[in-house]
Design a protein around this motif. Structure first.
Motif, mmCIF file in Angstrom:
data_model
loop_
_atom_site.group_PDB
_atom_site.id
_atom_site.type_symbol
_atom_site.label_atom_id
_atom_site.label_comp_id
_atom_site.label_asym_id
_atom_site.label_seq_id
_atom_site.Cartn_x
_atom_site.Cartn_y
_atom_site.Cartn_z
ATOM 1 N N GLY A 16 0.785 -1.224 0.000
ATOM 2 C CA GLY A 16 0.000 0.000 0.000
ATOM 3 C C GLY A 16 0.814 1.268 0.000
ATOM 4 O O GLY A 16 0.258 2.369 0.133
ATOM 5 N N ARG A 17 2.130 1.166 -0.173
ATOM 6 C CA ARG A 17 2.975 2.363 -0.051
ATOM 7 C C ARG A 17 2.732 3.367 -1.167
ATOM 8 O O ARG A 17 2.686 4.576 -0.929
ATOM 9 C CB ARG A 17 4.444 1.952 -0.021
ATOM 10 C CG ARG A 17 4.861 1.362 1.317
ATOM 11 C CD ARG A 17 6.299 0.891 1.320
ATOM 12 N NE ARG A 17 6.615 0.230 2.589
ATOM 13 C CZ ARG A 17 7.707 -0.474 2.807
ATOM 14 N NH1 ARG A 17 8.610 -0.616 1.837
ATOM 15 N NH2 ARG A 17 7.915 -1.042 3.987
ATOM 16 N N GLU A 18 2.600 2.895 -2.403
ATOM 17 C CA GLU A 18 2.387 3.839 -3.497
ATOM 18 C C GLU A 18 1.058 4.568 -3.333
ATOM 19 O O GLU A 18 0.972 5.782 -3.546
ATOM 20 C CB GLU A 18 2.435 3.105 -4.837
ATOM 21 C CG GLU A 18 3.823 2.582 -5.200
ATOM 22 C CD GLU A 18 3.830 1.919 -6.559
ATOM 23 O OE1 GLU A 18 2.720 1.711 -7.114
ATOM 24 O OE2 GLU A 18 4.927 1.607 -7.057
ATOM 25 N N ALA A 19 0.009 3.849 -2.949
ATOM 26 C CA ALA A 19 -1.277 4.486 -2.701
ATOM 27 C C ALA A 19 -1.169 5.478 -1.550
ATOM 28 O O ALA A 19 -1.777 6.562 -1.580
ATOM 29 C CB ALA A 19 -2.341 3.435 -2.404
ATOM 30 N N ALA A 20 -0.387 5.122 -0.537
ATOM 31 C CA ALA A 20 -0.205 6.026 0.598
ATOM 32 C C ALA A 20 0.511 7.299 0.168
ATOM 33 O O ALA A 20 0.139 8.406 0.595
ATOM 34 C CB ALA A 20 0.576 5.317 1.698
ATOM 35 N N VAL A 21 1.526 7.161 -0.676
ATOM 36 C CA VAL A 21 2.257 8.342 -1.140
ATOM 37 C C VAL A 21 1.342 9.242 -1.958
ATOM 38 O O VAL A 21 1.365 10.474 -1.820
ATOM 39 C CB VAL A 21 3.497 7.919 -1.954
ATOM 40 C CG1 VAL A 21 4.122 9.127 -2.648
ATOM 41 C CG2 VAL A 21 4.518 7.245 -1.049
ATOM 42 N N VAL A 22 0.521 8.642 -2.809
ATOM 43 C CA VAL A 22 -0.430 9.448 -3.597
ATOM 44 C C VAL A 22 -1.395 10.181 -2.670
ATOM 45 O O VAL A 22 -1.673 11.373 -2.842
ATOM 46 C CB VAL A 22 -1.198 8.535 -4.585
ATOM 47 C CG1 VAL A 22 -2.361 9.298 -5.225
ATOM 48 C CG2 VAL A 22 -0.258 8.011 -5.667
ATOM 49 N N THR A 23 -1.909 9.478 -1.682
ATOM 50 C CA THR A 23 -2.814 10.112 -0.717
ATOM 51 C C THR A 23 -2.125 11.271 -0.009
ATOM 52 O O THR A 23 -2.690 12.362 0.134
ATOM 53 C CB THR A 23 -3.281 9.091 0.333
ATOM 54 O OG1 THR A 23 -3.904 7.983 -0.336
ATOM 55 C CG2 THR A 23 -4.261 9.707 1.303
ATOM 56 N N PHE A 24 -0.903 11.029 0.430
ATOM 57 C CA PHE A 24 -0.152 12.060 1.158
ATOM 58 C C PHE A 24 0.099 13.284 0.283
ATOM 59 O O PHE A 24 -0.097 14.428 0.723
ATOM 60 C CB PHE A 24 1.174 11.462 1.628
ATOM 61 C CG PHE A 24 2.102 12.454 2.265
ATOM 62 C CD1 PHE A 24 1.860 12.935 3.538
ATOM 63 C CD2 PHE A 24 3.232 12.896 1.587
ATOM 64 C CE1 PHE A 24 2.714 13.848 4.136
ATOM 65 C CE2 PHE A 24 4.092 13.802 2.174
ATOM 66 C CZ PHE A 24 3.833 14.284 3.451
ATOM 67 N N VAL A 25 0.533 13.068 -0.944
ATOM 68 C CA VAL A 25 0.859 14.187 -1.835
ATOM 69 C C VAL A 25 -0.383 15.014 -2.156
ATOM 70 O O VAL A 25 -0.360 16.252 -2.104
ATOM 71 C CB VAL A 25 1.515 13.657 -3.129
ATOM 72 C CG1 VAL A 25 1.622 14.758 -4.171
ATOM 73 C CG2 VAL A 25 2.887 13.078 -2.827
ATOM 74 N N VAL A 26 -1.487 14.345 -2.480
ATOM 75 C CA VAL A 26 -2.707 15.079 -2.823
ATOM 76 C C VAL A 26 -3.239 15.843 -1.616
ATOM 77 O O VAL A 26 -3.641 17.006 -1.720
ATOM 78 C CB VAL A 26 -3.779 14.112 -3.370
ATOM 79 C CG1 VAL A 26 -5.102 14.841 -3.598
ATOM 80 C CG2 VAL A 26 -3.303 13.463 -4.666
#
Length: 432
Positions: free
Chosen positions: A342-352
């Motif tokens: 889930g790290r890539e999804a987490a990074v996308v969530t964090f950035v947005v």
């Protein structure tokens, strides 16, 4: 000493809880459009409502269920900024968020749905919300180094040797710095007496989606669930749905006066629920009730606290608030990257979320949650079917190896509380 110990623990809990994050609350309310009087009213309402809810839960269930305002929710207000419709629309969002918390207590599937949000996405959304405030100490060191430098040094020293007092100590240093440099300008319109200022709510659909829903999610994921996990970790089996109903109603009562959210305490919960409050788990509820009473009394100083914020450089107040949230940011980031899939999804969530963008009148926290969930769905990997075992399965472990330990407090709570909440097995898994 045995009788006075939980009372002293409750006093410490109230002082640490108030001093550690009231600056975050005032910064959030002002960012949402409140003037100085409305912000002071909101802080007072949150203190009184939290105190009443803590007293009710403690006396009703004889459990150390500490109650506080939503510090991550206040950080969300800072990240969101002014909303369409101004302060009345923000008050409407506070009311809807309180209604959702009550609904989660009345309809358990709603609470389970919130808990079903993937942990990396939930942690990343919270981290994105907290990031803008947590960078404030750095900006303060550049803009007002003669004021921010001593504050940061005091926080570092106390964080090393007396961690619970790190933020209150930094706040004391900040007050001394402000007093030595302030001329009193900016105090016009700031009243020192505790006064409730009620605001008729306004209803704005983008604000309800972009503020009320994220406020509900952040409060549940970052306050109520961890607060319940702390109690479970100390061997209690508290009634989660009853706690949601009590804190949700308290939030509804505080909202018209400017209070954004009331919930179970997470950061300071251990001060009232741990052995330092009292060796006997059956006596620790006195600490949480005392903490509630102390917090309500501290609310009488909301006008003074608001006056302090009014005369201070805004970046310095944000710096103190940011220092209070460093630990929460570290926890959120750890949760976000703990699962490799889930790290890539987490990074996308964090950035947005951290971008602070507003689309269709809806803030970045909502879009970060949507982007992260879509990312998980798009790149979800199918697990291969398990191969048939070619070797005999190992013999089961002895019963003594499998049975979890049961504390005295857990057995006592299970026998005396029919409206039991989550299971006392893992602290991070709570049942609704």
């Amino acid at each position: 000493m045995g009788r006075i110990q939980p009372v002293l623990a409750g006093v410490v809990t109230a002082l640490v809880g108030f001093a550690s994050s009231f600056t975050v609350v005032l910064a959030g309310l002002r960012a949402a459009g409140a003037d100085a009087g409305q912000a002071a009213s909101g802080l007072l309402a949150l203190c009184v409502a939290s105190g009443l809810a803590a007293a009710w839960l403690g006396l009703r269930y004889r459990l150390p269920m500490s109650v506080a305002w939503s510090t991550p929710g206040a950080a969300l207000l800072v990240a969101t900024g002014p909303v369409p419709g101004g302060w009345p629309a923000a008050v409407g969002a506070f009311l809807v968020s309180g209604l959702l918390i009550v609904a989660a207590g009345l309809v358990p599937p709603l609470g389970r749905a919130v808990a079903a949000i993937p942990k990396p996405v939930a942690g990343a959304m919270l981290a994105g919300v907290l990031l803008p405030l947590c960078t404030a100490p750095v900006r303060a060191l550049v803009e007002v180094p003669w004021l921010a430098g001593p504050v940061v040094v005091a926080w570092l020293v106390l964080h090393r040797f007396a961690r619970p007092w790190a933020v209150p100590g930094a706040l004391v240093v900040a007050v001394a710095a402000i007093a030595s440099t302030s001329t009193g300008a900016g105090l016009d319109g700031v009243g020192l007496r505790p006064v409730f200022e009620f605001t008729p709510p306004a209803w704005n659909v983008p604000v309800l989606i972009g503020l009320a829903l994220p406020l509900f999610l952040v409060t549940m994921a970052a306050q109520n669930v961890p607060g319940m996990a702390v109690l479970v970790g100390y061997g209690y089996r508290p009634p989660f749905t009853a706690a949601l109903r009590a804190t949700g109603v308290a939030g509804l009562l505080a909202a018209p006066a400017g209070g954004h959210a009331v919930n179970l305490a997470a950061i300071t919960a251990a001060l009232a629920a741990g052995p330092d409050a009292h060796p006997d788990p059956d006596r620790r509820w006195i600490a949480s009730v005392t903490a509630g009473a102390g917090l309500a009394l501290l609310g009488l100083g909301a006008g003074v606290a608001t006056a302090l914020v009014a005369v201070a450089p805004p970046v310095l107040i944000e710096a103190v608030a940011g220092l209070a949230l460093i630990g929460a940011l570290a926890t959120a980031l750890t949760s976000a990257v703990s699962e490799p899939d889930g790290r890539e999804a987490a990074v996308v969530t964090f950035v947005v979320t951290a971008s602070g963008v507003t689309l269709l009148g809806v803030g970045g926290a909502f879009w970060g949650l949507v982007a992260g969930c879509l990312m998980l769905l798009l790149f979800r990997r199918r697990r291969p079917a398990p191969e048939p075992a070619s070797e005999p399965a190992p013999e089961p472990a002895a019963e003594s190896e499998l049975a979890p330990e049961r504390s005295v407090g857990s057995e006592r709570a299970a026998e005396s509380k029919p409206d039991a909440g989550p299971s006392a097995r893992p602290p991070v898994s709570t049942r609704y």
